[in-house]
Design an enzyme around this catalytic site. Structure first.
Site, PDB file in Angstrom:
ATOM      1  N   CYS A  24      10.654 -20.450 -11.419  1.00  0.00           N
ATOM      2  CA  CYS A  24      12.094 -20.353 -11.682  1.00  0.00           C
ATOM      3  C   CYS A  24      12.534 -20.998 -12.988  1.00  0.00           C
ATOM      4  CB  CYS A  24      12.895 -21.006 -10.560  1.00  0.00           C
ATOM      5  SG  CYS A  24      12.225 -20.773  -8.951  1.00  0.00           S
ATOM      6  N   GLN A  58       7.545 -26.175   0.312  1.00  0.00           N
ATOM      7  CA  GLN A  58       6.134 -26.046  -0.082  1.00  0.00           C
ATOM      8  C   GLN A  58       5.196 -26.756   0.893  1.00  0.00           C
ATOM      9  OE1 GLN A  58       4.940 -24.082  -2.356  1.00  0.00           O
ATOM     10  NE2 GLN A  58       6.714 -23.632  -3.641  1.00  0.00           N
ATOM     11  N   THR A 111      26.335 -11.397  10.010  1.00  0.00           N
ATOM     12  CA  THR A 111      25.391 -10.723  10.905  1.00  0.00           C
ATOM     13  C   THR A 111      23.971 -11.039  10.452  1.00  0.00           C
ATOM     14  OG1 THR A 111      27.010  -9.012  11.295  1.00  0.00           O
ATOM     15  CG2 THR A 111      24.723  -8.464  11.845  1.00  0.00           C
ATOM     16  N   SER A 164      11.263 -21.984   3.951  1.00  0.00           N
ATOM     17  CA  SER A 164      11.519 -20.643   3.421  1.00  0.00           C
ATOM     18  C   SER A 164      10.442 -19.689   3.917  1.00  0.00           C
ATOM     19  CB  SER A 164      11.491 -20.712   1.890  1.00  0.00           C
ATOM     20  OG  SER A 164      11.562 -19.424   1.337  1.00  0.00           O
ATOM     21  N   GLY A 165      10.842 -18.448   4.246  1.00  0.00           N
ATOM     22  CA  GLY A 165       9.896 -17.486   4.809  1.00  0.00           C
ATOM     23  C   GLY A 165       8.872 -16.962   3.822  1.00  0.00           C
ATOM     24  N   HIS A 166       9.295 -16.762   2.557  1.00  0.00           N
ATOM     25  CA  HIS A 166       8.376 -16.049   1.654  1.00  0.00           C
ATOM     26  C   HIS A 166       7.252 -16.914   1.099  1.00  0.00           C
ATOM     27  CE1 HIS A 166       9.796 -17.181  -2.551  1.00  0.00           C
ATOM     28  NE2 HIS A 166      10.813 -17.628  -1.845  1.00  0.00           N
ATOM     29  N   GLY A 192      15.249 -20.621   1.125  1.00  0.00           N
ATOM     30  CA  GLY A 192      15.119 -22.070   1.010  1.00  0.00           C
ATOM     31  C   GLY A 192      16.238 -22.664   0.167  1.00  0.00           C
ATOM     32  N   THR A 193      16.644 -21.951  -0.872  1.00  0.00           N
ATOM     33  CA  THR A 193      17.723 -22.432  -1.741  1.00  0.00           C
ATOM     34  C   THR A 193      18.998 -22.651  -0.936  1.00  0.00           C
ATOM     35  OG1 THR A 193      16.778 -21.271  -3.628  1.00  0.00           O
ATOM     36  CG2 THR A 193      19.112 -21.849  -3.780  1.00  0.00           C
TER      37      THR A 193
END
Ligand code: PLP
Length: 376
Positions: A323, A179, A237, A199-201, A69-70
């Protein structure tokens, strides 16, 4: 362990983990290679793109994979101001953005850009009127997060978009939806944004996966230059296993979003009720936002001490954002919350995997900690 820190990160779901293992063990090719293993890897990557696009209700060509996401936020800002440069060097944002947005904006100010930070109300959200009032003829980019990561407050992004378009303003609109993705029902088209980060996580996919939605027809500067992957916009890649898992998580999250939201809403309301009964000094800081993030405070207590007590009982929550170690929350400060309330703040964040037992264990542990610490 009771894991209630899902705004920091989520467990990888079994379906997402299976997709990653399958990609790692069965897909050896480089998606840019033309031979059969390369074509198989490319097909898996495009399937993942389709899954993320379908969860966002946009077209696959509007989804550019990133490493997180960052990265999506950094790129949206750098390329957004570049794309809007004919208008000028002014950016409008909020005072409660994640550092992934604030830091690149601070950097822009060293390069001659001016940034207006719109303050939120006591509810943690900005108003569309305040954001639109900050927009000037030389505003190149407006970036307003959808859901705040510390409080769950939801910003009126579609109202901002409507206001911008009604005024005939050509500034680009970006939203950090990290979020909000699969927590709230939205589509980039309904929000009316040009750029949107996910973001995936945060959705039970793996860390190190993300995407930037780039509205069809919008031409952006590449983020990484090289072999021309991701339509020449983000070379390198592709991380096929992580992205396959991200795609699987997005598909699964979209399929069960309605039930997940209902379950999370029940958990939150149960938590608030139990807190009111067992930890009466706890103040809920924001109501009416996204249910999965519960920001609360025990004024007069230190959040890091409370966190240590909870941790000793195997309960994982966080201070504000994962963070911002050691720093006072800029989000709660911008909301005008008194220092003693900020210093006692903790963030509890739910996922569809949490249970009522988790909620009771958290409240009991917090009640015991509050009692113990008061008698010291
Ligand atoms: N934006 C928001 C609102 C977040 O909560 C986060 C992560 O906590 C990010 C951006 C950064 O996402 P990532 O961890 O994928 O880089």
């Amino acid at each position: 362990m009771v894991y209630l820190d899902n705004a920091a990160t989520t467990f990888v779901s079994p379906a997402a983990a299976r997709a990653a293992v399958e990609a790692m063990t069965e897909l050896c090719g480089n998606p840019s290679s033309t031979h059969a293993p390369g074509r198989a890897a490319k097909a898996a990557l495009e399937k993942a793109r389709g899954q993320v696009a379908s969860a966002l209700c946009c077209s696959a060509e509007e989804v550019i994979f990133t490493s997180c996401g960052t990265e999506a936020d950094n790129w949206a800002i750098a390329a957004g101001v570049q794309a809007g440069r004919r208008l000028g060097h002014h950016v409008v944002t909020t005072a409660v953005e994640h550092d992934a947005v604030l830091r690149p904006l601070q950097q822009l100010t060293t390069r001659g850009y001016e940034v207006t930070f719109v303050a939120p109300g006591r509810d943690g959200a900005v108003t569309a009127q305040d954001v639109l009032a900050a927009v000037r003829p030389d505003t190149a980019l407006v970036t307003v997060m959808l859901v705040n990561n510390e409080t769950g407050a939801v910003n009126p992004v579609s109202e901002i978009s409507r206001g911008l378009r009604a005024a005939g303003h050509g500034a680009l609109l970006h939203t950090d939806a990290v979020q909000g993705f699969l927590k709230l029902p939205f589509t980039p088209a309904k929000l009316g944004v040009d750029l949107l980060s996910v973001s995936g996580h945060k959705i039970h996919g793996p860390k190190g996966s993300g995407a930037l939605y780039v509205r069809k027809g919008l031409h952006l500067q590449p983020f990484l230059q090289g072999g021309g992957q991701e339509r020449g916009l983000r070379s390198g890649t592709e991380a096929v296993p992580a992205l396959c898992a991200f795609g699987a998580a997005a598909e699964e999250g979209a399929a069960c979003m309605k039930e997940s939201r209902a379950r999370i809403s029940e958990l939150r309301h149960a938590a608030e009720e139990l807190l009111a009964g067992k930890v009466p000094q706890a103040q809920v800081l924001v109501s009416g936002g996204a249910d999965d993030i519960l920001s609360l405070s025990l004024p007069g207590y230190r959040s890091e001490v409370l966190l240590n007590c909870l941790d000793a009982d195997g309960i994982c929550v966080s201070r504000s954002s994962a963070c911002r170690k050691g720093r006072r929350s800029h989000v709660l400060e911008a909301m005008g919350i008194p220092a003693d309330v900020i210093d006692g703040a903790i963030r509890v964040s739910f996922s569809r995997y949490n249970t009522m037992e988790d909620v009771s264990a958290f409240v009991d542990s917090l009640a015991a900690a509050a009692l113990r610490l008061r008698h010291r």
